[in-house]
Structures are given as structure tokens and as C-alpha cells.
Design a protein around this motif. Structure first.
Motif, PDB file in Angstrom:
ATOM      1  N   THR A   1      -5.306  -1.646  -4.927  1.00  0.00           N
ATOM      2  CA  THR A   1      -6.504  -0.817  -4.878  1.00  0.00           C
ATOM      3  C   THR A   1      -7.597  -1.477  -5.699  1.00  0.00           C
ATOM      4  O   THR A   1      -7.445  -1.680  -6.890  1.00  0.00           O
ATOM      5  CB  THR A   1      -6.226   0.594  -5.433  1.00  0.00           C
ATOM      6  N   SER A   2      -8.697  -1.777  -5.054  1.00  0.00           N
ATOM      7  CA  SER A   2      -9.810  -2.384  -5.752  1.00  0.00           C
ATOM      8  C   SER A   2     -10.676  -1.304  -6.374  1.00  0.00           C
ATOM      9  O   SER A   2     -10.623  -0.141  -5.992  1.00  0.00           O
ATOM     10  CB  SER A   2     -10.633  -3.244  -4.797  1.00  0.00           C
ATOM     11  N   SER A   3     -11.489  -1.690  -7.318  1.00  0.00           N
ATOM     12  CA  SER A   3     -12.340  -0.719  -7.999  1.00  0.00           C
ATOM     13  C   SER A   3     -13.419  -0.146  -7.085  1.00  0.00           C
ATOM     14  O   SER A   3     -13.947   0.919  -7.357  1.00  0.00           O
ATOM     15  CB  SER A   3     -12.985  -1.374  -9.223  1.00  0.00           C
ATOM     16  N   ASN A   4     -13.726  -0.821  -5.981  1.00  0.00           N
ATOM     17  CA  ASN A   4     -14.764  -0.309  -5.091  1.00  0.00           C
ATOM     18  C   ASN A   4     -14.213   0.536  -3.949  1.00  0.00           C
ATOM     19  O   ASN A   4     -14.951   1.007  -3.109  1.00  0.00           O
ATOM     20  CB  ASN A   4     -15.648  -1.444  -4.564  1.00  0.00           C
ATOM     21  N   GLY A   5     -12.899   0.733  -3.873  1.00  0.00           N
ATOM     22  CA  GLY A   5     -12.314   1.636  -2.907  1.00  0.00           C
ATOM     23  C   GLY A   5     -12.035   1.083  -1.528  1.00  0.00           C
ATOM     24  O   GLY A   5     -11.639   1.824  -0.638  1.00  0.00           O
ATOM     25  N   TRP A   6     -12.193  -0.219  -1.304  1.00  0.00           N
ATOM     26  CA  TRP A   6     -11.959  -0.774   0.033  1.00  0.00           C
ATOM     27  C   TRP A   6     -10.521  -0.601   0.461  1.00  0.00           C
ATOM     28  O   TRP A   6     -10.244  -0.340   1.637  1.00  0.00           O
ATOM     29  CB  TRP A   6     -12.374  -2.237   0.105  1.00  0.00           C
TER      30      TRP A   6
ATOM     31  N   ASP B   1      -7.102  -2.632   7.743  1.00  0.00           N
ATOM     32  CA  ASP B   1      -6.016  -1.660   7.863  1.00  0.00           C
ATOM     33  C   ASP B   1      -4.878  -1.980   6.881  1.00  0.00           C
ATOM     34  O   ASP B   1      -4.280  -1.079   6.319  1.00  0.00           O
ATOM     35  CB  ASP B   1      -5.532  -1.726   9.315  1.00  0.00           C
ATOM     36  N   GLY B   2      -4.604  -3.236   6.683  1.00  0.00           N
ATOM     37  CA  GLY B   2      -3.472  -3.627   5.852  1.00  0.00           C
ATOM     38  C   GLY B   2      -3.801  -3.908   4.408  1.00  0.00           C
ATOM     39  O   GLY B   2      -2.912  -4.224   3.633  1.00  0.00           O
ATOM     40  N   CYS B   3      -5.039  -3.770   4.002  1.00  0.00           N
ATOM     41  CA  CYS B   3      -5.405  -4.149   2.637  1.00  0.00           C
ATOM     42  C   CYS B   3      -4.833  -3.224   1.588  1.00  0.00           C
ATOM     43  O   CYS B   3      -4.744  -3.599   0.431  1.00  0.00           O
ATOM     44  CB  CYS B   3      -6.918  -4.295   2.467  1.00  0.00           C
ATOM     45  N   GLY B   4      -4.404  -2.021   1.957  1.00  0.00           N
ATOM     46  CA  GLY B   4      -3.826  -1.108   0.989  1.00  0.00           C
ATOM     47  C   GLY B   4      -2.343  -1.283   0.788  1.00  0.00           C
ATOM     48  O   GLY B   4      -1.734  -0.633  -0.040  1.00  0.00           O
ATOM     49  N   ARG B   5      -1.736  -2.176   1.561  1.00  0.00           N
ATOM     50  CA  ARG B   5      -0.284  -2.371   1.458  1.00  0.00           C
ATOM     51  C   ARG B   5       0.070  -3.528   0.572  1.00  0.00           C
ATOM     52  O   ARG B   5      -0.605  -4.408   0.316  1.00  0.00           O
ATOM     53  CB  ARG B   5       0.301  -2.628   2.848  1.00  0.00           C
TER      54      ARG B   5
END
Length: 50
Positions: free
Chosen positions: A5-10, A46-50
Motif C-alpha cells: 500500500t502506497s501513501s497515495n492510495g494507488w 488491478d494487481g498492485c495491491g497484492r
């Protein structure tokens, strides 16, 4: 805050998109056709949160 999780919420945005896409259900290819965004780009979002 996790590493994914990035600080900017992406990463959060990517997770929301994935959850909604699966709920509908739509494949990445179907979503790409409806949005004019390439399946590979959607997959990265779609996959950046995994």
C-alpha cells in the motif's frame, strides 16, 4: 501500512477495481474492451495491491 500500500492510495484503488471487477464478474479483457485501457495496463493496476 503494508509494503503493497502506497501513501497515495494507488494500491487501494487497484484493490477496489479488482474487487468490483470480480463481483460483476468481468475478466480483464472484458473490462479493457469496455474502457479502452489495455489488459496489461489494467492487470498492473488491478494487481498492485497484492
Amino acid at each position: 501500512m503494508s509494503k503493497a500500500t502506497s501513501s497515495n492510495g494507488w494500491a487501494d484503488l487497484g484493490e477496489i477495481i479488482r474487487q468490483q471487477r470480480v463481483k460483476i464478474p468481468l475478466t480483464l479483457q472484458e473490462l479493457a474492451a469496455k474502457t479502452s485501457v489495455s489488459p496489461s495496463h489494467l492487470g498492473r493496476i488491478d494487481g498492485c495491491g497484492r
